[in-house]
Design an enzyme around this catalytic site. Structure first.
Site, short mmCIF file in Angstrom:
data_model
loop_
_atom_site.label_atom_id
_atom_site.label_comp_id
_atom_site.label_asym_id
_atom_site.label_seq_id
_atom_site.Cartn_x
_atom_site.Cartn_y
_atom_site.Cartn_z
N LEU A 152 0.83 -1.21 0.00
CA LEU A 152 0.00 0.00 0.00
C LEU A 152 0.86 1.25 0.00
CD1 LEU A 152 -2.86 1.07 0.02
CD2 LEU A 152 -2.81 1.00 2.52
N TYR A 153 1.95 1.23 0.75
CA TYR A 153 2.87 2.37 0.76
C TYR A 153 3.40 2.64 -0.64
CZ TYR A 153 7.08 5.08 1.87
OH TYR A 153 8.06 6.04 1.90
#
Length: 253
Positions: A152-153
């Site tokens: 997600l980062y």
């Protein structure tokens, strides 16, 4: 001749780590800086000794109303004009996708992507009023080189990169440049400081097994990265670095 003397900058996430290093470098070169961060105590401590050059505004950049207020305060200080916006604020944690919570998904997307959109939106009229300027978006190697547990980062930073490139198309006529600095490993960023110790240990073990640390190379010094970022802001109006992929230089290679 100092190209940054008297110029006006806003730096997000500027109370620690890379953001604070950028603030100090800008101040050392004579720029006036408004620093945005969430924690008022940390912001006050970070700016001690920079009273003549830097002014802090507390804001949660995940909240659009707070972003508007913060930029209104900066506009009052800068006479409605701005030369540089450095979108440095961000957050990430080791979270395998099947275990990531709803709250963490919202937090990372807001911290790494939508907060930068809110800030760019508020900065554009001020940059236009100054006759042009630079929006510099800080990204990560994880945007292009996926990392286990940081899906997600990396995805949120990839969205930031796409957004940054599109801004160039929209803002060219206004002489506003949008640049990306894609960073490799750095020292003393505090990136994993708040992670759960068990999760941190799991991440380190996994990345070691995958050979990620060896592949990523040695970490860069924060001051080296900060100087490079500020150098990009000072690039002559007729030139632009749309994307700089910045890594440690190994003279032995």
């Amino acid at each position: 001749m100092n190209a940054l003397q008297g110029r006006r900058a806003i730096v997000t996430g500027g109370s620690r780590g890379l953001g604070l290093a950028v603030v100090r470098e800008l101040a050392a070169r004579g720029a006036q800086v408004v620093v945005l961060a969430r924690d008022p105590g940390r912001l006050r401590d970070a700016l001690a000794g920079l009273a003549e050059q830097a002014f802090g505004v507390t804001a949660d950049l995940r909240e659009p109303a707070q972003v508007r207020r913060a930029f209104a305060e900066a506009g009052e200080r800068f006479g409605g004009r701005l030369d540089f916006l450095v979108n440095n604020a961000g957050a990430g944690s080791y979270q395998p996708v099947e275990r990531i919570s709803d709250e963490e998904i919202a937090h990372q997307l807001a911290s790494n992507f939508t907060s930068a959109v809110y800030c760019a939106r508020s900065a554009i009229p001020m940059l236009r009023a100054a006759g042009g300027g630079v929006i510099l978006n800080v990204s990560t190697e994880a945007a292009q080189q996926p990392v286990s547990g940081l899906a997600l980062y990396g995805a949120s930073k990839a969205a930031l990169e796409s957004f940054s490139l599109a801004l160039n198309q929209e803002l060219r006529a206004d002489r506003i440049k949008s640049s990306i600095v894609r960073l490799g490993r750095m020292k003393d960023t505090g990136f994993s400081k708040g992670w759960d110790p068990v999760m941190r240990a799991e991440a380190v073990a996994r990345w070691q097994a995958e050979g990620r640390f060896a592949a990523a190379g040695e970490p860069m010094e924060l001051d080296t990265v900060a100087r490079t970022i500020v150098d990009l802001l000072a690039v002559a109006p007729g030139a632009q670095a749309r994307l700089l992929d910045l890594r440690e230089f190994d003279a032995g290679m």
